[in-house]
Design a protein around this motif. Sequence first.
Motif, PDB file in Angstrom:
ATOM      1  N   LYS A 233       0.932  -1.174   0.124  1.00 43.68           N
ATOM      2  CA  LYS A 233      -0.002  -0.038  -0.050  1.00 43.68           C
ATOM      3  C   LYS A 233       0.895   1.186  -0.023  1.00 43.68           C
ATOM      4  O   LYS A 233       0.507   2.188  -0.873  1.00 43.68           O
ATOM      5  CB  LYS A 233      -0.978   0.170   1.024  1.00 43.68           C
ATOM      6  N   TRP A 234       1.803   1.266   0.710  1.00 43.25           N
ATOM      7  CA  TRP A 234       2.641   2.467   0.839  1.00 43.25           C
ATOM      8  C   TRP A 234       3.816   2.573  -0.045  1.00 43.25           C
ATOM      9  O   TRP A 234       4.848   3.247   0.288  1.00 43.25           O
ATOM     10  CB  TRP A 234       2.980   2.817   2.334  1.00 43.25           C
ATOM     11  N   ARG A 235       4.241   1.478  -0.864  1.00 41.20           N
ATOM     12  CA  ARG A 235       5.459   1.836  -1.512  1.00 41.20           C
ATOM     13  C   ARG A 235       5.090   2.565  -2.914  1.00 41.20           C
ATOM     14  O   ARG A 235       3.881   2.692  -3.692  1.00 41.20           O
ATOM     15  CB  ARG A 235       5.612  -0.035  -2.146  1.00 41.20           C
ATOM     16  N   GLU A 236       6.170   3.403  -3.131  1.00 44.46           N
ATOM     17  CA  GLU A 236       5.808   4.252  -4.090  1.00 44.46           C
ATOM     18  C   GLU A 236       5.879   3.624  -5.375  1.00 44.46           C
ATOM     19  O   GLU A 236       5.044   4.290  -6.445  1.00 44.46           O
ATOM     20  CB  GLU A 236       7.205   5.312  -4.076  1.00 44.46           C
ATOM     21  N   ASP A 237       6.360   2.649  -5.801  1.00 44.95           N
ATOM     22  CA  ASP A 237       6.155   1.892  -7.043  1.00 44.95           C
ATOM     23  C   ASP A 237       4.849   1.178  -7.297  1.00 44.95           C
ATOM     24  O   ASP A 237       4.575   1.002  -8.342  1.00 44.95           O
ATOM     25  CB  ASP A 237       7.122   0.712  -7.136  1.00 44.95           C
ATOM     26  N   GLU A 238       3.973   1.292  -6.294  1.00 44.83           N
ATOM     27  CA  GLU A 238       2.495   0.898  -6.403  1.00 44.83           C
ATOM     28  C   GLU A 238       1.572   1.971  -6.141  1.00 44.83           C
ATOM     29  O   GLU A 238       0.360   1.843  -6.500  1.00 44.83           O
ATOM     30  CB  GLU A 238       2.178  -0.194  -4.805  1.00 44.83           C
ATOM     31  N   LEU A 239       2.062   3.157  -6.052  1.00 46.41           N
ATOM     32  CA  LEU A 239       1.199   4.289  -6.071  1.00 46.41           C
ATOM     33  C   LEU A 239       0.399   4.403  -7.456  1.00 46.41           C
ATOM     34  O   LEU A 239      -0.897   4.691  -7.181  1.00 46.41           O
ATOM     35  CB  LEU A 239       1.777   5.479  -5.667  1.00 46.41           C
ATOM     36  N   VAL A 240       0.942   4.532  -8.067  1.00 46.19           N
ATOM     37  CA  VAL A 240       0.280   4.846  -9.824  1.00 46.19           C
ATOM     38  C   VAL A 240      -0.903   3.495  -9.787  1.00 46.19           C
ATOM     39  O   VAL A 240      -2.033   4.020 -10.126  1.00 46.19           O
ATOM     40  CB  VAL A 240       1.091   4.612 -10.814  1.00 46.19           C
ATOM     41  N   HIS A 241      -0.542   2.328  -9.496  1.00 48.51           N
ATOM     42  CA  HIS A 241      -1.398   1.283  -9.653  1.00 48.51           C
ATOM     43  C   HIS A 241      -2.723   1.612  -8.757  1.00 48.51           C
ATOM     44  O   HIS A 241      -4.077   1.438  -9.015  1.00 48.51           O
ATOM     45  CB  HIS A 241      -0.924   0.030  -9.201  1.00 48.51           C
ATOM     46  N   THR A 242      -2.321   2.100  -7.532  1.00 47.45           N
ATOM     47  CA  THR A 242      -3.577   2.050  -6.579  1.00 47.45           C
ATOM     48  C   THR A 242      -4.551   3.234  -7.125  1.00 47.45           C
ATOM     49  O   THR A 242      -5.847   3.169  -6.811  1.00 47.45           O
ATOM     50  CB  THR A 242      -2.916   2.769  -5.083  1.00 47.45           C
ATOM     51  N   LEU A 243      -3.919   4.396  -7.514  1.00 42.57           N
ATOM     52  CA  LEU A 243      -4.495   5.410  -7.999  1.00 42.57           C
ATOM     53  C   LEU A 243      -5.531   5.005  -9.126  1.00 42.57           C
ATOM     54  O   LEU A 243      -6.934   5.519  -9.452  1.00 42.57           O
ATOM     55  CB  LEU A 243      -3.863   6.749  -8.399  1.00 42.57           C
ATOM     56  N   GLN A 244      -5.003   4.278  -9.994  1.00 44.97           N
ATOM     57  CA  GLN A 244      -5.999   3.815 -11.093  1.00 44.97           C
ATOM     58  C   GLN A 244      -6.843   2.845 -10.744  1.00 44.97           C
ATOM     59  O   GLN A 244      -7.960   2.564 -11.585  1.00 44.97           O
ATOM     60  CB  GLN A 244      -4.829   2.989 -12.131  1.00 44.97           C
ATOM     61  N   THR A 245      -6.514   1.910  -9.930  1.00 45.47           N
ATOM     62  CA  THR A 245      -7.634   1.085  -9.559  1.00 45.47           C
ATOM     63  C   THR A 245      -8.828   1.851  -8.817  1.00 45.47           C
ATOM     64  O   THR A 245      -9.841   1.370  -9.106  1.00 45.47           O
ATOM     65  CB  THR A 245      -7.100   0.098  -8.292  1.00 45.47           C
ATOM     66  N   TYR A 246      -8.670   2.592  -7.953  1.00 49.21           N
ATOM     67  CA  TYR A 246      -9.754   3.500  -7.305  1.00 49.21           C
ATOM     68  C   TYR A 246     -10.368   4.561  -8.652  1.00 49.21           C
ATOM     69  O   TYR A 246     -11.781   4.665  -8.495  1.00 49.21           O
ATOM     70  CB  TYR A 246      -9.294   4.082  -6.155  1.00 49.21           C
ATOM     71  N   ARG A 247      -9.729   4.981  -9.466  1.00 54.44           N
ATOM     72  CA  ARG A 247     -10.231   5.682 -10.585  1.00 54.44           C
ATOM     73  C   ARG A 247     -11.086   5.051 -11.461  1.00 54.44           C
ATOM     74  O   ARG A 247     -12.373   5.564 -11.740  1.00 54.44           O
ATOM     75  CB  ARG A 247      -9.262   6.529 -11.287  1.00 54.44           C
ATOM     76  N   GLN A 248     -10.677   4.028 -11.615  1.00 50.55           N
ATOM     77  CA  GLN A 248     -11.561   2.832 -12.758  1.00 50.55           C
ATOM     78  C   GLN A 248     -12.762   2.408 -11.538  1.00 50.55           C
ATOM     79  O   GLN A 248     -13.855   2.444 -12.449  1.00 50.55           O
ATOM     80  CB  GLN A 248     -10.849   1.569 -13.096  1.00 50.55           C
TER      81      GLN A 248
END
Length: 502
Positions: A233-248
């Motif tokens: 959850k708090w890894r920088e390399d996962e940030l884009v994936h998290t934001l994309q997940t919730y946007r979708q």
Amino acid sequence: MRALFNYPYSQLAIASLLGSFAVLGYAPFYFYPAPILALAGLFHLWARSDSMSRMAALGFAFGMGLFGTGVSWIYVSLHDFGGMPMLLAIFATTAFCAFISLLPLSAGWALGRFFPVTPMLAAPLLWTAQEWIRGWIFTGFPWLAVGYSQVPYSPLAGFAPLFGIYGVSLLTATCAALIAAAFAKRLGKKPLALWLLALWLSGAALKHVEWSEPYGPRVSFSLLQGNIAQDLKWREDELVHTLQTYRQMVMASRARLIVLPEMAFPLLLDDLPKSYLDNLARHARSQGGDLLAGVPEIRHDANETRYYNSMLSYGTAPTQVYRKSHLVPFGEFIPFKPVFGWIYRELLHIPLADLASGEPNQAPMNLAGQKVAIDICYEDVFGEEIIRPLPEATLLINVSNDAWYGNSLAADQHMQMSQARALETARMVLRATNTGATAMINREGRVLAHAPHFTQVSLDGEAQGYVGATPYVRWGNRPVIVILTAGILGLGWRQRKFGKAR
């Protein structure tokens, strides 16, 4: 069998097993007779004991069985996600269970010291009193209060709108004392049956009372469970994936009220791209409603910088904010920082572990035509705090991230507490979580819809707002505190007048 009960070490083992057995009364098992029978066994052991020290030891052993089984998931948060070494995490979890078991210990000691003549009358009062104390001392840990085990299926749950969960605890312990008294032949089978029948029929009848009435039309909702792994959850390399997940997930929703879980966006609000939030808000407005999202927030006050665990709304209504006020010690703030600060520097790796508290009395949000009271994660285990925005609030929303506790009992136990809040307030409760338990709960405390755990899913449905005030909303825990105080003092006077303490 008599020799077994008279052997001290066997008694301690039995008390511990009874405490473990009581856990079956809580979610996900919901076998509500278990805690009644377990407490009946403990009260029987107490009544047969001949010393305060033995009664205290029995209370401690019961507590270790109850908490050692029921909240062992603390180990998961410390070791698996907090990074604490295994042996130290085992020690810390055991020490915590031992610490909170001191309260059942004190109940046993007080029973032997002050109420040897009336143990079956005093035991339910003392048990409930120690639960109430545990609910506020050192910021409180009311987890596994015995009243929760009766929610929502037991007839005793019908008393929750009147007296809250501690009132249900008192009645649950009273049922246990009646059974223990009958087993000890201090009460005949006929009086036992009559008293139990009276309590259970009264509770069942109260379940049919409508404490609130509908307010406005039903509101469509989407509760988004992103299923973002806690270790990612708090890894920088996962940030884009998290934001994309919730946007979708947001863009796929057609609901008027869209709810994201606690800290769904793992970066500060000031660092979140404005265009990202604008797109989400635009979609919410296109549905004629609002979106509620969890995000850490930073505020600069005078010479101090504060971080908050916040929920913000975007959509047709002006942006509103709720900041978590009841923080988790050692998880969201560092108590006695000069003493315990080294734990975080050397042993734990918990992001945002020193937050500031929001105001305790925050007004409900105006969202999608309803007045919504927000509470974040651990806050909804405190019934006396949830009623603060009532009766103005028409709908309750809890957002959480129980991914900290892995695939354990914690998420379901937490949901059961939300079910109790629904009963106490006669309001629907919507729960949006990261990995579970995401659920829709009706005002009778029953789960109408429940998303599968550890799955990315949008739980969609329609919620009804309600108005009105239950007795618990009006009076909180005060009636139970009065009953406990009067009962303990009254029995103490009777003991002083008719018998000597040990």
